[in-house]
Design an enzyme around this catalytic site. Structure first.
Site, PDB file in Angstrom:
ATOM      1  N   HIS A  36       0.839  -1.207   0.000  1.00 53.32           N
ATOM      2  CA  HIS A  36       0.000   0.000   0.000  1.00 53.32           C
ATOM      3  C   HIS A  36       0.871   1.252   0.000  1.00 53.32           C
ATOM      4  O   HIS A  36       0.716   2.144  -0.846  1.00 53.32           O
ATOM      5  CB  HIS A  36      -0.906  -0.027   1.226  1.00 53.32           C
ATOM      6  N   GLU A  37       1.780   1.326   0.962  1.00 54.40           N
ATOM      7  CA  GLU A  37       2.606   2.530   1.093  1.00 54.40           C
ATOM      8  C   GLU A  37       3.574   2.681  -0.071  1.00 54.40           C
ATOM      9  O   GLU A  37       3.841   3.798  -0.527  1.00 54.40           O
ATOM     10  CB  GLU A  37       3.353   2.515   2.424  1.00 54.40           C
ATOM     11  N   HIS A  71       2.231   4.465  -2.998  1.00 54.97           N
ATOM     12  CA  HIS A  71       2.107   5.919  -2.848  1.00 54.97           C
ATOM     13  C   HIS A  71       3.336   6.662  -3.355  1.00 54.97           C
ATOM     14  O   HIS A  71       3.237   7.846  -3.697  1.00 54.97           O
ATOM     15  CB  HIS A  71       1.917   6.287  -1.377  1.00 54.97           C
ATOM     16  N   ASP A 100      -5.427   7.969  -1.878  1.00 56.71           N
ATOM     17  CA  ASP A 100      -6.323   7.271  -0.964  1.00 56.71           C
ATOM     18  C   ASP A 100      -7.737   7.806  -1.179  1.00 56.71           C
ATOM     19  O   ASP A 100      -8.187   8.704  -0.475  1.00 56.71           O
ATOM     20  CB  ASP A 100      -5.901   7.476   0.495  1.00 56.71           C
ATOM     21  N   TYR A 122     -10.979   3.688   1.773  1.00 55.42           N
ATOM     22  CA  TYR A 122     -10.275   2.706   2.587  1.00 55.42           C
ATOM     23  C   TYR A 122     -11.176   1.500   2.839  1.00 55.42           C
ATOM     24  O   TYR A 122     -12.390   1.632   2.987  1.00 55.42           O
ATOM     25  CB  TYR A 122      -9.894   3.301   3.944  1.00 55.42           C
TER      26      TYR A 122
END
Length: 351
Positions: free
Chosen positions: A301-302, A305, A314, A317
């Site tokens: 996920h990170e 980014h 985002d 969520y």
């Protein structure tokens, strides 16, 4: 006749809607009328419960109750120009936050004030000096008595401030030391946390490799693809593939992991332009190594980014919201970090 299951579901939905309607919130942004530098551009968000019942409001990192420098504000000048966002993007699961009690309770008539330093999240260099209207994100998650969540939009009042430009229009952020060494670098991490990170990074390497391989070998519509990214088109498929190609090329064992974040409801966050540096927060340590909303998935996920990996956002969520986004707005789904994470975690397994 309704089945008992359907009847229970309808009652729950009606109850949640009633609670949401009963929650009446107002949000006001206040601050100085004029400043010379973004270093002084601080505003106070005041949230008030105008209803007749106490409400539990999640401390969403993207909202006014959190001090994290996320994209919490809509800021525009007279020409419609906006400052660029330079803050953090986070991994957050509202349901988990509700479960562990990461919320603020406001009694009837009670208010809470939270100060936000806009210079830590926005760069005003391009639009320059001038007058700005500052609106705060007015969406809030309410935790109902049955632990379900409702969305409430507060009545909001904006603030206007003039930035003279006599001082700084942006605050320079120091690049953290230790980025991209030839092995793991840790900051404020205990030995047990370091061990967890090693396992999580290995899981993330596997997730990234498998996701990229899958996308290369499946160049038409599949259940797995459409569940997380919506209606198949070759252009959108190419975009997702390029994201995972870049993520798969990352060597997570050279990343820096910072364990100093103590926010219990947040999993992790990054500054998108600071490749290879991930801040791990309270919820990360409670997550399983692999599986849904896992430590390994959080790293995926990170990593999505990071600007150099495609720079996802985002938009929503959680699995339920991510699936809905894929159906309603595939263009946003391929830009949503959670959709990438859930595609990579593939739990439950889809072909």
């Amino acid at each position: 006749m309704f089945s008992s299951t359907l009847r229970t579901a309808l009652i729950a939905l009606t109850y949640a809607a009633a609670v949401a309607n009963a929650a009446t919130l107002s949000l006001k942004v206040s601050g100085p009328q004029a400043v010379d530098s973004v270093e002084d551009l601080k505003v106070v968000a005041t949230l008030t419960n105008n209803g007749a019942e106490a409400v539990k409001i999640l401390n969403d990192p993207r909202g006014a109750l959190s001090k994290m420098p996320t994209d919490t504000f809509s800021i525009t000048d007279a020409a419609g120009s906006v400052p660029s966002f330079s803050g953090v993007k986070v991994k957050y699961v509202p349901e988990h936050a509700a479960k562990i009690g990461a919320y603020t309770t406001l009694k009837p008539g009670e208010s809470i004030e939270v100060e936000h330093h806009l210079g830590h999240a926005y760069n005003f260099t391009l639009p320059g000096a001038g007058a700005y209207d500052i609106h705060a994100n007015n969406r809030f998650y309410i935790v109902n008595p049955d632990s379900s969540l409702s969305t409430v939009y507060a009545d909001s009042a904006a603030h206007s401030a003039r930035l003279s430009g006599k001082g700084k229009l942006a605050i320079a952020r120091e690049t953290p030391a230790g980025i991209l060494s030839k092995r793991y670098t840790y900051k404020s991490c205990s030995s047990s946390q370091q061990s967890s990170i090693v396992s999580a990074a290995a899981g993330a390497e596997t997730y990234a490799a498998n996701a990229y391989s899958y996308l290369n070998s499946h160049t038409s519509s599949t259940t797995r693809y459409t569940t997380w990214f919506g209606t198949y088109t070759s252009a959108r498929h190419s975009t997702v593939t390029s994201h995972f190609q870049k993520i798969d090329s990352n060597t997570f064992s050279t990343f820096t992991f910072d364990c100093s974040c103590t926010d219990s409801g947040t999993y992790a966050y990054v500054y998108p332009d600071t490749f290879g540096y991930i801040y791990l927060c309270g919820a990360f340590w409670q997550a399983p190594t692999t599986g849904t909303d896992s430590k390994a998935g959080t790293i995926i996920h990170e990593s999505s980014h990071f600007t150099s990996n495609g720079g996802t956002d985002d938009h929503v969520y959680g699995q339920t919201a991510a699936k809905s986004l894929a159906k309603s707005d595939p263009a946003s789904a391929i830009d949503n970090a959670d959709n990438h994470e859930y595609f990579a975690e593939n739990n439950p397994s889809l072909s």
